[in-house]
Design a protein around this motif. Structure first.
Motif, PDB file in Angstrom:
ATOM      1  N   VAL A 184     -18.109  -4.388   8.682  1.00 36.36           N
ATOM      2  CA  VAL A 184     -18.307  -5.353   7.360  1.00 36.36           C
ATOM      3  C   VAL A 184     -16.999  -5.366   6.719  1.00 36.36           C
ATOM      4  O   VAL A 184     -16.187  -5.991   6.508  1.00 36.36           O
ATOM      5  CB  VAL A 184     -19.041  -5.949   6.805  1.00 36.36           C
ATOM      6  CG1 VAL A 184     -19.240  -6.694   5.383  1.00 36.36           C
ATOM      7  CG2 VAL A 184     -20.251  -6.182   7.522  1.00 36.36           C
ATOM      8  N   ILE A 185     -16.487  -4.593   6.303  1.00 36.53           N
ATOM      9  CA  ILE A 185     -15.457  -3.523   5.587  1.00 36.53           C
ATOM     10  C   ILE A 185     -14.260  -3.935   6.241  1.00 36.53           C
ATOM     11  O   ILE A 185     -13.189  -4.597   5.337  1.00 36.53           O
ATOM     12  CB  ILE A 185     -15.653  -2.162   5.388  1.00 36.53           C
ATOM     13  CG1 ILE A 185     -16.928  -1.834   4.555  1.00 36.53           C
ATOM     14  CG2 ILE A 185     -14.284  -1.791   4.534  1.00 36.53           C
ATOM     15  CD1 ILE A 185     -17.204   0.152   4.356  1.00 36.53           C
ATOM     16  N   VAL A 186     -13.870  -3.789   7.425  1.00 32.82           N
ATOM     17  CA  VAL A 186     -12.264  -3.969   8.028  1.00 32.82           C
ATOM     18  C   VAL A 186     -12.710  -5.307   8.280  1.00 32.82           C
ATOM     19  O   VAL A 186     -11.437  -5.996   8.119  1.00 32.82           O
ATOM     20  CB  VAL A 186     -13.121  -3.304   8.936  1.00 32.82           C
ATOM     21  CG1 VAL A 186     -11.552  -3.096  10.318  1.00 32.82           C
ATOM     22  CG2 VAL A 186     -12.779  -1.610   9.500  1.00 32.82           C
ATOM     23  N   LEU A 187     -13.432  -5.774   8.245  1.00 38.55           N
ATOM     24  CA  LEU A 187     -13.239  -7.840   8.601  1.00 38.55           C
ATOM     25  C   LEU A 187     -12.927  -8.092   7.787  1.00 38.55           C
ATOM     26  O   LEU A 187     -11.723  -8.796   7.099  1.00 38.55           O
ATOM     27  CB  LEU A 187     -14.320  -8.111   9.307  1.00 38.55           C
ATOM     28  CG  LEU A 187     -14.585 -10.060   9.332  1.00 38.55           C
ATOM     29  CD1 LEU A 187     -13.480 -10.444  10.089  1.00 38.55           C
ATOM     30  CD2 LEU A 187     -15.976 -10.079   9.615  1.00 38.55           C
ATOM     31  N   SER A 244       0.804  -3.046   7.254  1.00 32.14           N
ATOM     32  CA  SER A 244      -0.756  -2.701   6.357  1.00 32.14           C
ATOM     33  C   SER A 244      -1.652  -2.663   6.711  1.00 32.14           C
ATOM     34  O   SER A 244      -2.797  -2.100   6.537  1.00 32.14           O
ATOM     35  CB  SER A 244      -0.031  -4.005   5.042  1.00 32.14           C
ATOM     36  OG  SER A 244      -0.287  -5.094   5.361  1.00 32.14           O
ATOM     37  N   ILE A 245      -1.899  -4.165   7.588  1.00 34.00           N
ATOM     38  CA  ILE A 245      -3.011  -4.066   8.545  1.00 34.00           C
ATOM     39  C   ILE A 245      -3.488  -3.283   9.490  1.00 34.00           C
ATOM     40  O   ILE A 245      -4.677  -2.653   9.572  1.00 34.00           O
ATOM     41  CB  ILE A 245      -3.199  -5.741   9.373  1.00 34.00           C
ATOM     42  CG1 ILE A 245      -3.165  -6.995   8.210  1.00 34.00           C
ATOM     43  CG2 ILE A 245      -4.263  -6.234   9.771  1.00 34.00           C
ATOM     44  CD1 ILE A 245      -2.704  -8.192   8.126  1.00 34.00           C
ATOM     45  N   ILE A 246      -2.771  -3.380   9.867  1.00 34.84           N
ATOM     46  CA  ILE A 246      -2.648  -1.935  10.733  1.00 34.84           C
ATOM     47  C   ILE A 246      -3.565  -0.268  10.502  1.00 34.84           C
ATOM     48  O   ILE A 246      -3.972   0.072  11.335  1.00 34.84           O
ATOM     49  CB  ILE A 246      -1.440  -1.772  12.031  1.00 34.84           C
ATOM     50  CG1 ILE A 246      -0.805  -2.652  12.836  1.00 34.84           C
ATOM     51  CG2 ILE A 246      -1.643  -0.644  12.752  1.00 34.84           C
ATOM     52  CD1 ILE A 246      -0.119  -2.771  13.427  1.00 34.84           C
ATOM     53  N   THR A 247      -2.534  -0.186   9.366  1.00 34.53           N
ATOM     54  CA  THR A 247      -2.391   1.085   9.079  1.00 34.53           C
ATOM     55  C   THR A 247      -3.717   0.617   8.043  1.00 34.53           C
ATOM     56  O   THR A 247      -4.857   1.728   7.917  1.00 34.53           O
ATOM     57  CB  THR A 247      -1.218   1.162   8.037  1.00 34.53           C
ATOM     58  OG1 THR A 247      -0.305   1.226   8.306  1.00 34.53           O
ATOM     59  CG2 THR A 247      -1.775   2.715   6.746  1.00 34.53           C
ATOM     60  N   VAL A 248      -4.388   0.377   7.374  1.00 39.67           N
ATOM     61  CA  VAL A 248      -5.068   0.203   6.726  1.00 39.67           C
ATOM     62  C   VAL A 248      -6.291   0.104   7.297  1.00 39.67           C
ATOM     63  O   VAL A 248      -7.077   0.430   7.577  1.00 39.67           O
ATOM     64  CB  VAL A 248      -5.405  -1.425   6.288  1.00 39.67           C
ATOM     65  CG1 VAL A 248      -7.477  -1.770   5.854  1.00 39.67           C
ATOM     66  CG2 VAL A 248      -5.054  -1.301   4.308  1.00 39.67           C
ATOM     67  N   VAL A 249      -6.462  -0.807   8.945  1.00 39.31           N
ATOM     68  CA  VAL A 249      -7.415  -0.612   9.766  1.00 39.31           C
ATOM     69  C   VAL A 249      -8.188   0.796  10.804  1.00 39.31           C
ATOM     70  O   VAL A 249      -9.108   1.297  10.615  1.00 39.31           O
ATOM     71  CB  VAL A 249      -7.543  -1.854  11.254  1.00 39.31           C
ATOM     72  CG1 VAL A 249      -8.238  -1.207  12.172  1.00 39.31           C
ATOM     73  CG2 VAL A 249      -7.557  -3.286  10.867  1.00 39.31           C
ATOM     74  N   GLY A 250      -7.106   1.020  11.067  1.00 41.40           N
ATOM     75  CA  GLY A 250      -6.401   2.683  11.494  1.00 41.40           C
ATOM     76  C   GLY A 250      -7.084   3.804  10.588  1.00 41.40           C
ATOM     77  O   GLY A 250      -7.570   4.385  10.843  1.00 41.40           O
ATOM     78  N   SER A 251      -6.742   3.702   9.507  1.00 39.92           N
ATOM     79  CA  SER A 251      -7.080   4.546   8.531  1.00 39.92           C
ATOM     80  C   SER A 251      -9.322   4.316   8.183  1.00 39.92           C
ATOM     81  O   SER A 251      -9.496   5.480   7.987  1.00 39.92           O
ATOM     82  CB  SER A 251      -6.822   4.370   6.895  1.00 39.92           C
ATOM     83  OG  SER A 251      -7.214   2.889   6.521  1.00 39.92           O
ATOM     84  N   LEU A 252      -9.738   3.501   8.002  1.00 39.76           N
ATOM     85  CA  LEU A 252     -10.847   3.320   8.328  1.00 39.76           C
ATOM     86  C   LEU A 252     -11.733   3.784   8.874  1.00 39.76           C
ATOM     87  O   LEU A 252     -12.526   4.513  10.095  1.00 39.76           O
ATOM     88  CB  LEU A 252     -11.178   2.100   8.136  1.00 39.76           C
ATOM     89  CG  LEU A 252     -11.012   1.040   6.423  1.00 39.76           C
ATOM     90  CD1 LEU A 252     -11.319  -0.409   6.824  1.00 39.76           C
ATOM     91  CD2 LEU A 252     -11.235   1.811   5.662  1.00 39.76           C
ATOM     92  N   LEU A 271      -3.506   7.688   2.702  1.00 38.37           N
ATOM     93  CA  LEU A 271      -2.866   6.663   3.989  1.00 38.37           C
ATOM     94  C   LEU A 271      -2.140   6.160   3.800  1.00 38.37           C
ATOM     95  O   LEU A 271      -0.345   5.567   4.283  1.00 38.37           O
ATOM     96  CB  LEU A 271      -3.442   6.966   4.749  1.00 38.37           C
ATOM     97  CG  LEU A 271      -2.961   6.788   6.880  1.00 38.37           C
ATOM     98  CD1 LEU A 271      -2.207   7.877   6.573  1.00 38.37           C
ATOM     99  CD2 LEU A 271      -4.061   6.593   6.995  1.00 38.37           C
ATOM    100  N   VAL A 272      -2.710   4.604   2.755  1.00 34.48           N
ATOM    101  CA  VAL A 272      -1.734   3.467   3.703  1.00 34.48           C
ATOM    102  C   VAL A 272      -0.352   3.292   2.511  1.00 34.48           C
ATOM    103  O   VAL A 272       0.477   3.251   2.570  1.00 34.48           O
ATOM    104  CB  VAL A 272      -3.155   1.760   2.344  1.00 34.48           C
ATOM    105  CG1 VAL A 272      -1.893   0.760   2.325  1.00 34.48           C
ATOM    106  CG2 VAL A 272      -3.560   1.650   4.040  1.00 34.48           C
ATOM    107  N   VAL A 273      -0.903   3.509   1.118  1.00 35.28           N
ATOM    108  CA  VAL A 273       0.845   3.851   0.390  1.00 35.28           C
ATOM    109  C   VAL A 273       1.247   4.758   0.592  1.00 35.28           C
ATOM    110  O   VAL A 273       2.619   4.793   0.889  1.00 35.28           O
ATOM    111  CB  VAL A 273      -0.192   4.536  -1.252  1.00 35.28           C
ATOM    112  CG1 VAL A 273       0.882   5.141  -2.176  1.00 35.28           C
ATOM    113  CG2 VAL A 273      -1.202   3.539  -1.796  1.00 35.28           C
ATOM    114  N   VAL A 281      -5.214  13.936   4.681  1.00 34.68           N
ATOM    115  CA  VAL A 281      -3.538  12.409   4.591  1.00 34.68           C
ATOM    116  C   VAL A 281      -2.808  12.855   4.254  1.00 34.68           C
ATOM    117  O   VAL A 281      -2.131  12.037   5.887  1.00 34.68           O
ATOM    118  CB  VAL A 281      -3.934  12.257   2.911  1.00 34.68           C
ATOM    119  CG1 VAL A 281      -2.871  10.433   2.954  1.00 34.68           C
ATOM    120  CG2 VAL A 281      -5.205  10.895   2.516  1.00 34.68           C
ATOM    121  N   ALA A 282      -1.339  14.152   4.176  1.00 33.68           N
ATOM    122  CA  ALA A 282      -0.865  14.196   4.391  1.00 33.68           C
ATOM    123  C   ALA A 282      -0.699  14.430   6.756  1.00 33.68           C
ATOM    124  O   ALA A 282       0.437  14.196   6.897  1.00 33.68           O
ATOM    125  CB  ALA A 282      -0.428  16.170   4.142  1.00 33.68           C
TER     126      ALA A 282
END
Length: 294
Positions: free
Chosen positions: A273-276, A218-226, A81-83, A161-162
């Motif tokens: 913990v992972i998100v943080l 990138s931070i927004i997308t990573v947190v949203g993907s998790l 998702l991030v890439v 993902v798509a």
């Protein structure tokens, strides 16, 4: 300024931030404390039992045979998702930053999925990705036999993902577009006079200038993907097998399907913990590549 005036100014400032502090305390800090407390207990709603078990849930987390597959699926989904989201959003922003006819229409078209209901969007894509759905119908028209996208281990994760990429790419596109429009034209003109190619100007001028926006997206997308849940629940229910069972959906299964609320709370702590950790890593690495942060 007298002491009385300074005290009055401080009081006014505290009054302005009080609603935010109260909201954060009630809806963020208190729930986090409760989740931590629940993770130390075995709570079975059906049996009406709430028993303190200490660290047994955390030991069960380490011994859970399904957790490695869940974390692997979570990592694959987040990475994909991030890439693809950031790459496609940046590409669209660069294209829509040109002087082309109908730019307003294109911008509206690419941003419109962001405001569409997530569940409605996912249900429609669920019908399109069925074995006899619209996607395979188009493939059949050109003589290609498509798979059952959501029931095939190789294609189910790609499909999920798509769907998520197409849903939210417009938001990052708008952020990138705003950043691109803030890049001074003088820098590009100076680089062009020095003989820099279009790709060199993009890599040496544009990317550094929009790097703060890249960090934000990138931070927004990573947190949203998790935190993805609805797409998995509607499209694949974690299947086939556990190939698309991400951590949030596994948490939902343990807490609300199997009624292991204590273990579900432990999984929530793991997710926190992972998100943080990922957010802190990105924030620390910003000094190496974000403009004005070195």
């Amino acid at each position: 300024m007298t002491l009385r005036q300074r005290t009055a100014d401080r009081l006014v400032g505290y009054l302005f931030i009080t609603p935010q502090l109260v909201g954060s305390a009630i809806f963020v800090i208190l729930p986090l404390c409760l989740v931590l407390w629940y993770s130390l207990h075995e709570w079975n709603v059906l049996a009406d039992s709430f028993e303190y078990v200490g660290g047994e849930n955390y030991q069960a987390l380490l011994d859970d045979p399904s957790l490695p597959a869940v974390l692997r699926a979570t990592g694959l989904f987040s990475a994909g998702l991030v890439v693809f989201n950031l790459s496609l959003a940046l590409l669209l922003a660069v294209l829509l930053n040109q002087k082309l006819r109908g730019l307003t229409v294109y911008r509206t078209l690419f941003f419109s999925p962001v405001v569409v209901s997530l569940v409605a969007w996912t249900i429609v894509w669920g019908f399109l990705l069925q074995s006899n759905g619209g996607i395979n119908g188009l493939l059949d028209a050109v003589g290609v036999e498509g798979p059952n996208w959501l029931r095939n281990g190789a294609s189910s994760m790609v499909s999920v993902v798509a769907v998520q990429v197409f849903k939210n790419v417009g938001l990052n596109m708008v952020l990138f577009l705003a950043a691109l429009q803030g890049v001074p034209h003088e820098l590009h003109e100076a680089a062009q006079l020095d003989g820099a190619s279009a790709w060199t100007r993009f890599r040496r001028v544009t990317i550094p200038m929009i790097s703060p926006t890249i960090l934000l997206t990138s931070i927004i997308t990573v947190v949203g993907s998790l935190q993805v849940f609805a797409q998995i629940a509607v499209l694949t229910q974690g299947g086939p097998g556990t190939s698309t069972t991400v951590l949030v959906y596994y948490l939902y299964q343990q807490a609300f399907q199997f009624h292991h609320f204590g273990y579900g709370s432990t999984l929530a702590i793991l997710l926190f913990v992972i998100v943080l950790a990922l957010t802190l890593v990105q924030w620390q690495l910003r000094k190496r590549w974000v403009f004005h942060e070195s």
